[in-house]
Design a protein around this motif. Structure first.
Motif, short mmCIF file in Angstrom:
data_model
loop_
_atom_site.label_atom_id
_atom_site.label_comp_id
_atom_site.label_asym_id
_atom_site.label_seq_id
_atom_site.Cartn_x
_atom_site.Cartn_y
_atom_site.Cartn_z
N ILE A 104 -60.53 0.74 -41.99
CA ILE A 104 -60.93 -0.54 -42.57
C ILE A 104 -61.66 -1.30 -41.47
O ILE A 104 -61.06 -1.70 -40.47
CB ILE A 104 -59.72 -1.37 -43.04
CG1 ILE A 104 -58.92 -0.61 -44.09
CG2 ILE A 104 -60.19 -2.70 -43.61
CD1 ILE A 104 -57.65 -1.32 -44.52
N ASP A 105 -62.95 -1.44 -41.62
CA ASP A 105 -63.76 -2.12 -40.62
C ASP A 105 -63.70 -3.62 -40.85
O ASP A 105 -64.67 -4.25 -41.27
CB ASP A 105 -65.20 -1.61 -40.69
CG ASP A 105 -66.03 -2.10 -39.53
OD1 ASP A 105 -65.45 -2.48 -38.49
OD2 ASP A 105 -67.26 -2.14 -39.67
N SER A 106 -62.53 -4.19 -40.61
CA SER A 106 -62.28 -5.60 -40.86
C SER A 106 -61.55 -6.20 -39.68
O SER A 106 -60.55 -5.65 -39.22
CB SER A 106 -61.43 -5.77 -42.13
OG SER A 106 -61.13 -7.11 -42.36
N ARG A 107 -62.07 -7.31 -39.17
CA ARG A 107 -61.41 -7.98 -38.05
C ARG A 107 -60.15 -8.69 -38.52
O ARG A 107 -60.08 -9.20 -39.63
CB ARG A 107 -62.35 -8.99 -37.40
CG ARG A 107 -63.56 -8.34 -36.78
CD ARG A 107 -64.37 -9.32 -35.99
NE ARG A 107 -65.06 -10.26 -36.87
CZ ARG A 107 -65.76 -11.30 -36.45
NH1 ARG A 107 -65.84 -11.56 -35.17
NH2 ARG A 107 -66.35 -12.08 -37.30
N ILE A 108 -59.17 -8.75 -37.64
CA ILE A 108 -57.95 -9.51 -37.92
C ILE A 108 -58.18 -10.94 -37.47
O ILE A 108 -58.76 -11.19 -36.41
CB ILE A 108 -56.75 -8.88 -37.19
CG1 ILE A 108 -56.48 -7.48 -37.75
CG2 ILE A 108 -55.52 -9.76 -37.32
CD1 ILE A 108 -55.38 -6.73 -37.06
N SER A 109 -57.72 -11.88 -38.27
CA SER A 109 -57.88 -13.30 -37.97
C SER A 109 -56.58 -13.90 -37.48
O SER A 109 -55.50 -13.42 -37.82
CB SER A 109 -58.33 -14.05 -39.23
OG SER A 109 -59.56 -13.55 -39.70
N ILE A 110 -56.71 -14.96 -36.72
CA ILE A 110 -55.55 -15.78 -36.37
C ILE A 110 -55.44 -16.79 -37.49
O ILE A 110 -56.25 -17.71 -37.61
CB ILE A 110 -55.74 -16.47 -35.01
CG1 ILE A 110 -55.96 -15.43 -33.92
CG2 ILE A 110 -54.54 -17.36 -34.70
CD1 ILE A 110 -56.38 -16.02 -32.58
N GLY A 111 -54.44 -16.61 -38.34
CA GLY A 111 -54.30 -17.45 -39.53
C GLY A 111 -53.82 -18.86 -39.25
O GLY A 111 -53.96 -19.75 -40.07
N GLY A 112 -53.26 -19.06 -38.07
CA GLY A 112 -52.75 -20.37 -37.68
C GLY A 112 -51.63 -20.22 -36.67
O GLY A 112 -51.27 -19.11 -36.29
N PRO A 113 -51.06 -21.34 -36.26
CA PRO A 113 -50.09 -21.32 -35.18
C PRO A 113 -48.65 -21.00 -35.59
O PRO A 113 -47.78 -20.92 -34.74
CB PRO A 113 -50.17 -22.75 -34.63
CG PRO A 113 -50.57 -23.58 -35.80
CD PRO A 113 -51.47 -22.71 -36.62
N VAL A 114 -48.38 -20.78 -36.87
CA VAL A 114 -47.02 -20.55 -37.34
C VAL A 114 -46.81 -19.05 -37.57
O VAL A 114 -47.63 -18.39 -38.19
CB VAL A 114 -46.75 -21.32 -38.65
CG1 VAL A 114 -45.32 -21.11 -39.12
CG2 VAL A 114 -47.05 -22.81 -38.50
N ASP A 115 -45.70 -18.53 -37.07
CA ASP A 115 -45.28 -17.14 -37.32
C ASP A 115 -46.34 -16.12 -36.89
O ASP A 115 -46.68 -15.20 -37.62
CB ASP A 115 -44.94 -16.98 -38.81
CG ASP A 115 -43.91 -15.90 -39.06
OD1 ASP A 115 -43.39 -15.32 -38.09
OD2 ASP A 115 -43.64 -15.63 -40.24
N VAL A 116 -46.85 -16.29 -35.67
CA VAL A 116 -47.97 -15.47 -35.19
C VAL A 116 -47.61 -14.02 -34.88
O VAL A 116 -48.50 -13.22 -34.58
CB VAL A 116 -48.65 -16.11 -33.95
CG1 VAL A 116 -49.30 -17.42 -34.31
CG2 VAL A 116 -47.66 -16.28 -32.82
#
Length: 192
Positions: A67-79
């Motif tokens: 899967i040629d998809s970057r992972i995102s930082i969804g936010g500061p909770v439960d990282v």
């Protein structure tokens, strides 16, 4: 005279986007666009769509799938936890509808099996480490302070595309008018 007021009259709602005001100076939220996955009297949560890690899903996972998809930082909770949104709908048991075309979560093993047989799986799923959360009334207060503009989203293709870095600008340009001008403000106005 140009109205520099960064607000509109839309109220937040599940499936809508939050677009950060141009001068927000926050590690997680500077120039961010957030998909609201839940909004109710108890609080809200969503995922930052345009804050990426320098790794792809295939580098992160032991799954035998490309899967040629970057992972995102969804936010500061439960990282430390991996979350995902997808467009596979009810094909993924226990997924929750966020908008007409976007769902969150569901059975991970079924998701991976579905993606193995789906052409261009990177257009069907997005992965996030962590999420963004607001307690009761917190998001409403931030909107009242003009930290966010609420955008009704029908941009599923843009939301699911991790190959581009201009989602913040695109959202403002779609709104037109003064927002189109906001999209051109440099990150550091002193460099102008």
């Amino acid at each position: 005279m140009l109205d520099l007021n960064f607000e509109n009259n839309l109220q937040p709602k599940q499936g809508y986007l939050l677009v950060a005001e141009p001068f927000m100076d926050s590690d997680y939220f500077k120039r961010s666009v957030i998909l609201i996955c839940e909004y109710n009297a108890e609080g809200s949560f969503g995922f930052v769509l345009n804050n990426y890690l320098d790794i792809n899903f295939e580098d992160f996972s032991e799954e035998l799938i490309k899967i040629d998809s970057r992972i995102s930082i969804g936010g500061p909770v439960d990282v430390k936890n991996l979350f995902y949104i997808h467009t596979l709908g009810e094909k993924i048991p226990n997924s929750i509808k966020v908008s007409d075309k976007i769902f969150i979560g569901g059975d991970y093993e079924v998701l991976i099996e579905q993606l193995k047989s789906t052409p261009n799986p990177e257009t069907k799923v997005r992965f996030f480490l962590g999420y963004s959360g607001w307690s009761k009334n917190q998001l409403d207060d931030e909107i009242a302070e003009k930290s966010w503009i609420v955008v009704k989203s029908d941009m599923t293709n843009l939301i699911m595309d991790t190959s581009k870095n201009n989602l913040w600008q695109k959202c403002l340009q779609e709104l037109g008018g003064k927002y189109k001008m906001f999209s051109q403000i440099p990150v550091n106005p002193n460099n102008n």
